[in-house]
Scaffold this active site. Structure first.
Site, PDB file in Angstrom:
ATOM      1  N   ASP A 153      86.219 -61.990 -22.236  1.00 27.42           N
ATOM      2  CA  ASP A 153      86.113 -62.526 -20.884  1.00 27.42           C
ATOM      3  C   ASP A 153      84.640 -62.371 -20.508  1.00 27.42           C
ATOM      4  O   ASP A 153      84.181 -61.280 -20.189  1.00 27.42           O
ATOM      5  CB  ASP A 153      87.025 -61.751 -19.931  1.00 27.42           C
ATOM      6  N   PHE A 164      98.454 -60.275  -3.548  1.00 23.34           N
ATOM      7  CA  PHE A 164      97.338 -59.849  -2.694  1.00 23.34           C
ATOM      8  C   PHE A 164      96.665 -61.021  -1.977  1.00 23.34           C
ATOM      9  O   PHE A 164      96.099 -60.851  -0.905  1.00 23.34           O
ATOM     10  CB  PHE A 164      96.306 -59.063  -3.509  1.00 23.34           C
ATOM     11  N   ARG A 185      91.342 -53.757  -3.815  1.00 21.95           N
ATOM     12  CA  ARG A 185      91.641 -53.704  -5.243  1.00 21.95           C
ATOM     13  C   ARG A 185      92.396 -52.401  -5.474  1.00 21.95           C
ATOM     14  O   ARG A 185      91.816 -51.389  -5.842  1.00 21.95           O
ATOM     15  CB  ARG A 185      90.357 -53.758  -6.086  1.00 21.95           C
ATOM     16  N   TYR A 229      83.797 -91.158 -17.244  1.00 24.75           N
ATOM     17  CA  TYR A 229      85.041 -90.450 -17.551  1.00 24.75           C
ATOM     18  C   TYR A 229      84.931 -89.729 -18.891  1.00 24.75           C
ATOM     19  O   TYR A 229      85.359 -88.589 -19.044  1.00 24.75           O
ATOM     20  CB  TYR A 229      86.229 -91.423 -17.594  1.00 24.75           C
ATOM     21  N   PHE A 258      92.750 -57.832 -15.657  1.00 24.02           N
ATOM     22  CA  PHE A 258      92.266 -58.606 -14.529  1.00 24.02           C
ATOM     23  C   PHE A 258      93.428 -59.477 -14.067  1.00 24.02           C
ATOM     24  O   PHE A 258      94.220 -59.952 -14.875  1.00 24.02           O
ATOM     25  CB  PHE A 258      91.034 -59.454 -14.866  1.00 24.02           C
ATOM     26  N   THR A 259      93.520 -59.684 -12.749  1.00 23.50           N
ATOM     27  CA  THR A 259      94.703 -60.305 -12.146  1.00 23.50           C
ATOM     28  C   THR A 259      95.123 -61.613 -12.839  1.00 23.50           C
ATOM     29  O   THR A 259      96.223 -61.702 -13.387  1.00 23.50           O
ATOM     30  CB  THR A 259      94.441 -60.578 -10.656  1.00 23.50           C
ATOM     31  N   LYS A 263      80.880 -66.916 -11.346  1.00 24.14           N
ATOM     32  CA  LYS A 263      80.257 -65.583 -11.248  1.00 24.14           C
ATOM     33  C   LYS A 263      78.851 -65.650 -11.865  1.00 24.14           C
ATOM     34  O   LYS A 263      77.992 -66.303 -11.305  1.00 24.14           O
ATOM     35  CB  LYS A 263      81.138 -64.539 -11.947  1.00 24.14           C
TER      36      LYS A 263
HETATM   37  C1  LIG Z   1      87.168 -64.469 -11.514  1.00 18.20           C
HETATM   38  C2  LIG Z   1      87.585 -63.941 -12.806  1.00 18.20           C
HETATM   39  C3  LIG Z   1      88.466 -64.646 -13.639  1.00 18.20           C
HETATM   40  C4  LIG Z   1      89.160 -65.916 -13.194  1.00 18.20           C
HETATM   41  O1  LIG Z   1      88.265 -66.930 -12.956  1.00 18.20           O
HETATM   42  P1  LIG Z   1      88.441 -68.011 -11.768  1.00 18.20           P
HETATM   43  O2  LIG Z   1      87.200 -68.827 -11.883  1.00 18.20           O
HETATM   44  O3  LIG Z   1      88.544 -67.265 -10.481  1.00 18.20           O
HETATM   45  O4  LIG Z   1      89.665 -68.790 -12.055  1.00 18.20           O
HETATM   46  C5  LIG Z   1      88.758 -64.098 -14.873  1.00 18.20           C
HETATM   47  N1  LIG Z   1      88.233 -62.932 -15.274  1.00 18.20           N
HETATM   48  C6  LIG Z   1      87.394 -62.227 -14.492  1.00 18.20           C
HETATM   49  C7  LIG Z   1      86.843 -60.943 -14.988  1.00 18.20           C
HETATM   50  C8  LIG Z   1      87.052 -62.702 -13.233  1.00 18.20           C
HETATM   51  O5  LIG Z   1      86.244 -61.977 -12.459  1.00 18.20           O
END
Ligand SMILES: *Cc1c(COP(=O)(O)O)cnc(C)c1O
Length: 470
Positions: free
Chosen positions: A228, A462, A395, A85, A137-138, A271
């Site tokens: 980011d 979306f 998109r 933990y 970004f969303t 990613k």
């Molecule tokens: C996917 C993504 C996020 C969010 O990350 P999650 O792992 O999906 O929660 C933030 N910024 C960018 C540019 C992304 O592509």
């Protein structure tokens, strides 16, 4: 260039092809569907590719998020999970990997990128603040808004033009940032939100020159610069290819230098970092870190696991190391480019220059007869699925949501259908099949009639919206 002509060209004098720097050890069979099956699956999914079952999909280009193939070394690492933990050995491996390759001092694991976005937004933003960023970004923007900030797009104008050949369409326009500072005051701007590469602009990179200038502007105004870092490794390749002085600098060094101009970063490890789930948050400021480390316990888990299993953190630490290899990044972006160049050859309208993780079909030029309120990009995603079982993602106007004040649709300049290429998953032959299916939809473009939205959820619509054909 079809598989056939590629084969022939291989015999021509002087040609030197690149190939994936891996071989396949385990395969996952793909299911093929009939057109009748796809018609009924799409209807059941409300014409939203997010609502399709993956079993009904042939080649899945919905996203590059969490869809990477892990290496044998990562799978071996999964067996070394220390599921304690507190104080898991794998956390320290992860911490060391982020420190070594991204250069930040203090690290927190999170269950995925948005977990990190939530923590940083809640900690740095006060209601009434303003956050400038290089295109939204969303999830990033939503977390900033939920924390009480207004988001301001400060990306250069070229980013909104799908035909502009600007080499760094992800760059921030410093004049726009200065204007915002003059308007609201630097004290109302907790941080500048910088993403490399910029997903919504078509996977477009930020230059080293730009981040250096931003650092100076932020320093002059006492504003933090937060990155980011989700696709920053791919951004580093573009710097290597396009920016003077970096042609012989390894990706890993470019990454470190870029991050050194920022105060911290959040990461969707699903990613670049080559894992199926995970994220992290990193900052240099110790005081800020203490606050974040306290908050992570509320929402994610103890600060040495943050919602991840020990084995996940081990795979992530190994994935980080693999993700910065020049050969890996070149073949990853090279595969995207191969698909894009095929489409360019056939005059299919795409966002240019070709970005790092995906091909973005320009639905406005694809379907010039459909106005934006008929969801042209969503229409194209549905058409592509019907044609071949390939799954893509909208998109455009559906992703952009509604204006919080007026309640009207946000109408983004870019109306795109994204073909996102997972890392280390598909072969060049799959890319040929994809390109040919896009071409078939392009040839049939006059028949497209558009969609209407028949169900609209409140947040990030979306993902779950339903449509019906007109
Ligand atoms: C996917 C993504 C996020 C969010 O990350 P999650 O792992 O999906 O929660 C933030 N910024 C960018 C540019 C992304 O592509």
């Amino acid at each position: 260039m079809s598989g056939q002509s590629l084969h022939t060209m291989g015999q021509q004098h002087g040609r030197r092809s690149w190939a994936e720097p891996w071989k396949i050890k385990m395969v996952e069979p793909l299911k093929m569907t009939t057109r009748e099956e796809r018609v009924s699956a799409l209807e059941e999914a409300g014409y939203n590719t997010f609502l399709l079952r993956s079993d009904d999909v042939y080649i899945d280009l919905l996203t590059d998020s969490g869809t990477s193939a892990m290496s044998d070394r990562q799978w071996a690492g999964m067996m070394l999970g220390d599921e304690a933990y507190a104080g898991s050995r794998n956390f320290y491996r992860l911490e060391a990997a982020v420190q070594r390759f991204y250069g930040y001092r203090h690290i927190l694991p999170t269950h995925q990128g948005r977990g990190a976005e939530h923590l940083i937004s809640q900690t740095l933003i006060t209601t009434g603040d303003h956050v400038p960023g290089n295109m939204y970004f969303t999830t990033t923007r939503l977390h900033q808004e939920l924390a009480g900030a207004t988001f301001h797009d400060v990306i250069i104008d070229e980013a909104h033009d799908p035909l502009s050949q600007h080499p760094f369409k992800g760059d921030v326009d410093l004049v726009k940032v200065q204007q915002l500072i003059d308007e609201v005051g630097a004290e109302r701007i907790p941080y500048l939100s910088l993403a490399g590469t910029v997903n919504m602009a078509g996977g477009q990179p930020v230059s080293m020159a730009n981040v250096r200038e931003l650092r100076a502007l932020c320093d002059a105004n006492g504003i933090r610069l937060m990155l980011d870092a989700t696709r920053m490794v791919e951004n580093a390749l573009f710097i290597q290819e396009r920016e003077e002085g970096y042609a012989h600098t390894p990706i890993a060094e470019i990454l470190l230098e870029f991050c050194s101009y920022t105060d911290g970063a959040w990461m969707s490890a699903k990613k670049d970092n080559l894992v199926n789930i995970g994220g992290w948050l990193a900052v240099n400021d110790r005081e800020l870190f203490d606050e974040l480390r306290n908050l992570v316990v509320v929402y994610e888990g103890l600060h040495t696991y943050g919602g991840l299993a020990g084995r996940d953190m081990e795979a992530l630490a190994i994935g980080i190391e693999e993700s910065v290899s020049d050969e890996h990044v070149r073949s990853r972006v090279g595969q995207v480019r191969y698909l894009g160049e095929l489409l360019q050859e056939w005059d299919v309208p795409i966002v240019e220059p070709i970005g790092g993780h995906a091909i973005f079909l320009d639905a406005r030029r694809f379907y010039p007869h459909l106005e934006q309120d008929l969801f042209p990009a969503q229409t194209l995603a549905a058409a592509l699925y019907l044609d071949s079982g390939i799954r893509s993602m909208e998109r455009g106007i559906a992703s952009a949501g509604r204006n919080a004040q007026t309640g009207d649709h946000n109408r983004p300049k870019l109306e795109l259908t994204r073909l996102t290429v997972p890392r280390r998953v598909y072969t060049q032959a799959h890319m040929d099949v994809v390109a040919e299916s896009v071409k078939a939809c392009f040839d049939a473009r006059a028949e497209a009639r558009g969609l209407e939205m028949v169900y609209e959820p409140r947040y990030l619509r979306f993902f779950q919206a339903r449509f019906s054909p007109l």
